[in-house]
Write a protein that holds these residues in place. Structure first.
Motif, mmCIF file in Angstrom:
data_model
loop_
_atom_site.group_PDB
_atom_site.id
_atom_site.type_symbol
_atom_site.label_atom_id
_atom_site.label_comp_id
_atom_site.label_asym_id
_atom_site.label_seq_id
_atom_site.Cartn_x
_atom_site.Cartn_y
_atom_site.Cartn_z
ATOM 1 N N UNK A 144 0.506 5.585 0.580
ATOM 2 C CA UNK A 144 -0.291 6.764 0.915
ATOM 3 C C UNK A 144 0.536 8.031 0.738
ATOM 4 N N UNK A 203 0.361 15.099 11.106
ATOM 5 C CA UNK A 203 0.858 13.748 11.312
ATOM 6 C C UNK A 203 0.131 12.781 10.396
ATOM 7 N N UNK A 204 0.812 11.712 10.035
ATOM 8 C CA UNK A 204 0.197 10.610 9.318
ATOM 9 C C UNK A 204 0.646 9.318 9.987
ATOM 10 N N UNK A 205 -0.301 8.477 10.320
ATOM 11 C CA UNK A 205 0.000 7.249 11.042
ATOM 12 C C UNK A 205 -0.563 6.048 10.287
ATOM 13 N N UNK A 206 0.218 4.998 10.214
ATOM 14 C CA UNK A 206 -0.241 3.780 9.549
ATOM 15 C C UNK A 206 0.242 2.570 10.331
ATOM 16 N N UNK A 247 0.837 -1.197 0.000
ATOM 17 C CA UNK A 247 0.000 0.000 0.000
ATOM 18 C C UNK A 247 0.867 1.240 0.000
#
Lengths: 67, 281
Positions: free
Chosen positions: B166, B219-222, B164
């Motif tokens: 993003x 922020x970006x969290x995965x 994936x």
């Protein structure tokens, strides 16, 4: 409820969009997400649950945060 | 023999000496680094004064937005004592990806779209093999300006053989200093379970300025979202850096000046060499 009611509460959030692609077993799919990180004061949340108009105010307030 | 009072020799005998303290620079030219670029995304790389400098290829016919398919540099991850870290104990790794500058042509029509960053994975080579599981973050260029605006970027395993990508929202000019943390385990390896690996990224203004947060995506969290995508090795963990052109359509680089990217990549490990508390049973 108005947007100012939310601004004056202990509610904070950030909203942004994310372009997503995934490939699983050779199959590619893509979409766009809205990513919401939020802390909502309980009274605001309860008002949004109780009233469709207030729910719309909350969602539109969140949308106004999008860069 | 010295008889000076207080000059006691051998004080460090029996004391384990830390090999690394604090932040470490990811040196893509270190002797234990395995470099692979099977799809010819870059033409050269160097390190100078703690900076990493990468020259993109004059032509790249490989269409991908997956960092794992770009040029990848992998090295065994070690703790502060220089010991290998494996997936058998939980740990976290902080990392910094800092954009410094870029020359050449980029992000215009038929121009390279630089994408770079770092992360961890379980393969020490053959990084783009579908049996690898990994999670990485960094930046992708979002404008042709100098300096360019950037988007936060993430690439990770999804399912046993899937992946994936993003991209976050466009950030303001000057936002190019990512601080991230990857949390690993304990439910990995032979005990792999979904969402036991997470990556969290914040991006601020460059160092040397205010470090202020972008007014957009802070922020970006995965995470690795399912059992099958979680690290399924109990062996050595590898630290990755990746560089490449993020484009899913062919680019004709004719008469373009290739980009030369300068960045800093650093990491900091929290891992107990003595293991950890136990199984809970």
């Amino acid at each position: 409820m108005t947007p100012d009611d939310i601004n004056n509460s202990n509610t904070s959030a950030n909203v942004n969009s994310s372009d997503c692609v995934q490939r699983i077993d050779g199959v590619t799919s893509s979409w766009t997400e809205t990513v919401v990180n939020a802390r909502v004061e309980q009274s605001i949340w309860d008002a949004a649950l109780a009233s469709a108009d207030d729910a719309l105010v909350l969602v539109q307030w969140l949308e106004s945060l999008r860069p | 023999m010295s008889k000076v009072p207080g000059n006691i020799s051998g004080r460090s005998l029996g004391i384990r000496r830390r090999k690394h303290l604090g932040w470490r620079t990811l040196d893509i030219k270190a002797p234990d680094v395995v470099a692979e670029d099977p799809n010819s995304h870059i033409s050269g790389s160097a390190t100078t004064g703690g900076n990493t400098v990468v020259t993109f290829n004059g032509s790249c016919s490989h269409n991908t937005n997956d960092g794992i398919d770009m040029a990848v540099f992998g090295m065994p991850l070690t703790n502060n004592y220089g010991d290998a870290i494996t997936f058998t104990t939980p740990f976290s790794i902080k990392f910094q990806v800092e954009f410094i500058g870029c020359t050449g042509d980029y992000k215009g029509t038929n121009e390279a779209i630089p994408c770079f960053g770092m992360g961890i994975g379980q393969n020490g080579s053959d990084f783009d093999n579908t049996n690898n599981h990994w999670i990485m973050s960094g930046f992708v260029f979002n404008s042709a300006a100098d300096p360019p605006t950037l988007k936060m970027y993430n690439n990770r395993a999804n399912g046993h053989t899937g992946q994936s990508v993003n991209n976050g929202s466009a950030m303001n000019a000057g936002s190019g200093f990512m601080n991230g943390t990857i949390y690993v385990g304990p439910a990995v390896g032979s005990k792999a379970d979904a969402e036991s690996v997470m990556i969290m990224n914040n991006t601020t203004q460059y160092s040397g300025t205010s470090y202020a947060y972008d007014n957009g995506p802070t922020s970006l969290n995965y995470d690795l979202p399912n059992d099958a995508s979680t690290f399924d090795s109990d062996g050595q963990i590898y630290l990755y850096a990746f560089f490449g052109t993020n484009s899913t359509s062919s680019l004709d680089y004719t008469s373009k000046t290739v980009p030369v990217l300068t960045c800093r990549l650093r990491y900091l490990i929290t891992s107990d060499p003595g293991g950890w508390g136990g199984s809970g049973t």
